[in-house]
Design a protein around this motif. Structure first.
Motif, PDB file in Angstrom:
ATOM      1  N   CYS A  44      49.501  29.005  47.677  1.00 27.07           N
ATOM      2  CA  CYS A  44      50.528  28.815  48.708  1.00 27.07           C
ATOM      3  C   CYS A  44      49.988  28.208  50.002  1.00 27.07           C
ATOM      4  CB  CYS A  44      51.178  30.152  49.031  1.00 27.07           C
ATOM      5  SG  CYS A  44      50.217  31.148  50.169  1.00 27.07           S
TER       6      CYS A  44
ATOM      7  N   GLY B 244      48.174  29.677  52.106  1.00 23.84           N
ATOM      8  CA  GLY B 244      47.903  30.734  53.085  1.00 23.84           C
ATOM      9  C   GLY B 244      46.408  30.950  53.275  1.00 23.84           C
ATOM     10  N   CYS B 245      45.636  30.810  52.211  1.00 18.99           N
ATOM     11  CA  CYS B 245      44.181  30.984  52.325  1.00 18.99           C
ATOM     12  C   CYS B 245      43.598  29.923  53.260  1.00 18.99           C
ATOM     13  CB  CYS B 245      43.527  30.879  50.943  1.00 18.99           C
ATOM     14  SG  CYS B 245      43.768  32.345  49.928  1.00 18.99           S
TER      15      CYS B 245
ATOM     16  N   GLY C 274      40.672  34.318  47.526  1.00 22.70           N
ATOM     17  CA  GLY C 274      42.065  34.774  47.463  1.00 22.70           C
ATOM     18  C   GLY C 274      42.468  35.290  46.092  1.00 22.70           C
ATOM     19  N   THR C 275      43.519  36.075  46.114  1.00 23.83           N
ATOM     20  CA  THR C 275      43.999  36.721  44.895  1.00 23.83           C
ATOM     21  C   THR C 275      44.338  35.707  43.800  1.00 23.83           C
ATOM     22  OG1 THR C 275      44.978  38.358  46.348  1.00 23.83           O
ATOM     23  CG2 THR C 275      45.679  38.412  44.073  1.00 23.83           C
ATOM     24  N   CYS C 276      44.906  34.568  44.173  1.00 26.75           N
ATOM     25  CA  CYS C 276      45.320  33.590  43.148  1.00 26.75           C
ATOM     26  C   CYS C 276      44.112  33.075  42.373  1.00 26.75           C
ATOM     27  CB  CYS C 276      46.053  32.421  43.793  1.00 26.75           C
ATOM     28  SG  CYS C 276      47.604  32.878  44.563  1.00 26.75           S
TER      29      CYS C 276
ATOM     30  N   ILE D   5      50.273  34.807  42.969  1.00 27.45           N
ATOM     31  CA  ILE D   5      51.636  34.285  42.865  1.00 27.45           C
ATOM     32  C   ILE D   5      51.750  33.197  41.796  1.00 27.45           C
ATOM     33  CG2 ILE D   5      52.453  34.797  45.211  1.00 27.45           C
ATOM     34  CD1 ILE D   5      51.981  31.750  45.758  1.00 27.45           C
TER      35      ILE D   5
ATOM     36  N   GLY E 158      41.671  38.809  48.714  1.00 31.21           N
ATOM     37  CA  GLY E 158      42.601  39.009  49.832  1.00 31.21           C
ATOM     38  C   GLY E 158      43.747  38.032  49.672  1.00 31.21           C
ATOM     39  N   CYS E 159      44.866  38.337  50.270  1.00 34.71           N
ATOM     40  CA  CYS E 159      46.014  37.434  50.143  1.00 34.71           C
ATOM     41  C   CYS E 159      46.700  37.286  51.494  1.00 34.71           C
ATOM     42  CB  CYS E 159      46.993  37.945  49.099  1.00 34.71           C
ATOM     43  SG  CYS E 159      48.419  36.865  48.865  1.00 34.71           S
ATOM     44  N   PRO E 160      46.161  36.419  52.363  1.00 35.43           N
ATOM     45  CA  PRO E 160      44.864  35.751  52.204  1.00 35.43           C
ATOM     46  C   PRO E 160      43.748  36.644  52.730  1.00 35.43           C
ATOM     47  CG  PRO E 160      45.903  35.030  54.231  1.00 35.43           C
ATOM     48  CD  PRO E 160      46.848  36.016  53.602  1.00 35.43           C
TER      49      PRO E 160
HETATM   50  S1  SF4 Z   1      45.787  34.346  47.635  1.00 34.40           S
HETATM   51 FE1  SF4 Z   1      47.683  34.645  48.792  1.00 34.40          FE
HETATM   52  S2  SF4 Z   1      47.426  33.390  50.620  1.00 34.40           S
HETATM   53 FE2  SF4 Z   1      45.907  32.678  49.124  1.00 34.40          FE
HETATM   54  S3  SF4 Z   1      46.904  30.994  48.012  1.00 34.40           S
HETATM   55 FE3  SF4 Z   1      47.289  32.887  46.853  1.00 34.40          FE
HETATM   56  S4  SF4 Z   1      49.273  33.618  47.602  1.00 34.40           S
HETATM   57 FE4  SF4 Z   1      48.509  32.146  49.097  1.00 34.40          FE
END
Ligand code: SF4
Ligand code: SF4
Ligand code: SF4
Length: 282
Positions: A12, A14-15, A78-80, A86, A130-132
């Motif tokens: 997304c 956000g990171c 990041g979590t992704c 997501i 982390g997210c992010p």
């Molecule tokens: S980890 Fe969270 S902030 Fe980073 S890309 Fe994935 S959804 Fe976006």
């Protein structure tokens, strides 16, 4: 001066925004590739490659495999990138149907059968969950100070007090009710999973009164186990601190608010692969 690049797969952005907020690296690192802010056609040779986003499409797969060949060190950010996040929503049949149903979308990258964390495809040297991840955590990964210490769990950074004599009988709804300061959110009936979640975010959510949804992933005690261990740990905390019925808790743990994070091991379970080793996780 060392250099680094940011490869963005399905996520997304956000990171990337969190990284830009961590401006202290500017004097010590040169950012040479990051499509969000730098116009560059390709990833050049770099000391560190930060990869955000999950491997969701054939384009992600191609870009990732190409970029890691030019990197001294690969960091999953990041979590992704670490577990799907997501981007894993695309695994749902209704989302996939929606995506592929429209003819005009046929020129878009092809979705792979399943979203994968990047270490399912390439070797990863370090992980930044982390997210992010917070700007402070980005600095920890870039500067890697020898005395760096990450709190074991979010509870260690939270400062709210756990009370023995305040046992809620049911969960308070997500973002409902009034939050009392200083008292543990579990004592107030909120589904906070900070007891089992890796620290390092400085309890960003719980201190002002929002339950931790576990975006930093499992703590060291759980990180090398499968998702069932994380669930079990949360269930035993709630059994010890509340009278919330087990089925009510279980339903809430699988609710949309938490599902993106609590299923962080899904890609490892049953594959025979080892979950990320804790020594590599910041
Ligand atoms: S980890 Fe969270 S902030 Fe980073 S890309 Fe994935 S959804 Fe976006
Ligand atoms: S509110 Fe959450 S993070 Fe804070 S002490 Fe309670 S369980 Fe731990
Ligand atoms: S408190 Fe929990 S959800 Fe919030 S940033 Fe920290 S780990 Fe993530």
């Amino acid at each position: 001066m060392s250099n680094f690049a940011v490869l963005q797969l399905s996520g997304c952005a956000g990171c990337e925004v969190a990284l830009l907020n961590a401006e202290d690296w500017i004097d010590r690192y040169r950012l040479v590739y990051m499509p969000l802010v730098i116009t560059a056609y390709d990833v050049p040779a770099v000391d560190i490659l930060l990869v955000s986003g999950g491997v969701r499409s054939d384009e992600d797969l191609y870009n990732l495999r190409r970029a890691v060949k030019k990197a001294g060190q690969v960091v999953a950010v990041g979590t992704c990138a670490i577990s799907g996040g997501i981007a894993s929503l695309g695994d749902r049949e209704d989302v996939r149907e929606h995506f592929t149903a429209q003819l005009e979308r046929r020129h878009l990258p092809t979705m792979l059968p399943k979203c994968r964390p990047i270490d399912a495809v390439v070797e990863v040297d370090r992980y930044l969950p982390g997210c992010p991840p917070t700007p402070e955590l980005f600095l920890a990964i870039l500067f890697d100070p020898p005395d760096r210490q990450i709190a074991k769990t979010v509870c260690h950074e939270c400062g709210r007090k756990k009370l023995r004599d305040r046992r809620p009988a049911h969960l308070t709804g997500f973002q409902e009710g009034e939050v009392l300061p200083e008292i543990c959110l579990i004592n107030q009936g909120y589904l906070c999973v900070g007891t089992s979640t890796r620290g390092g975010c400085r309890a960003l959510c719980t201190r002002p009164g929002h339950p931790c949804v576990g975006c930093r992933g499992p703590s060291d005690a759980l990180i090398e186990k499968e998702s069932a261990a994380w669930f079990k740990s949360i269930q035993s905390v709630f059994a010890a601190m509340t009278d919330v019925p087990a089925d009510e808790l279980d339903a809430a743990l699988r609710s949309p608010q938490l599902a993106l994070f609590l299923f962080q091991f899904a890609d490892y379970a049953g594959t025979g692969r080892m979950p990320r080793p804790k020594e590599k996780v910041v």
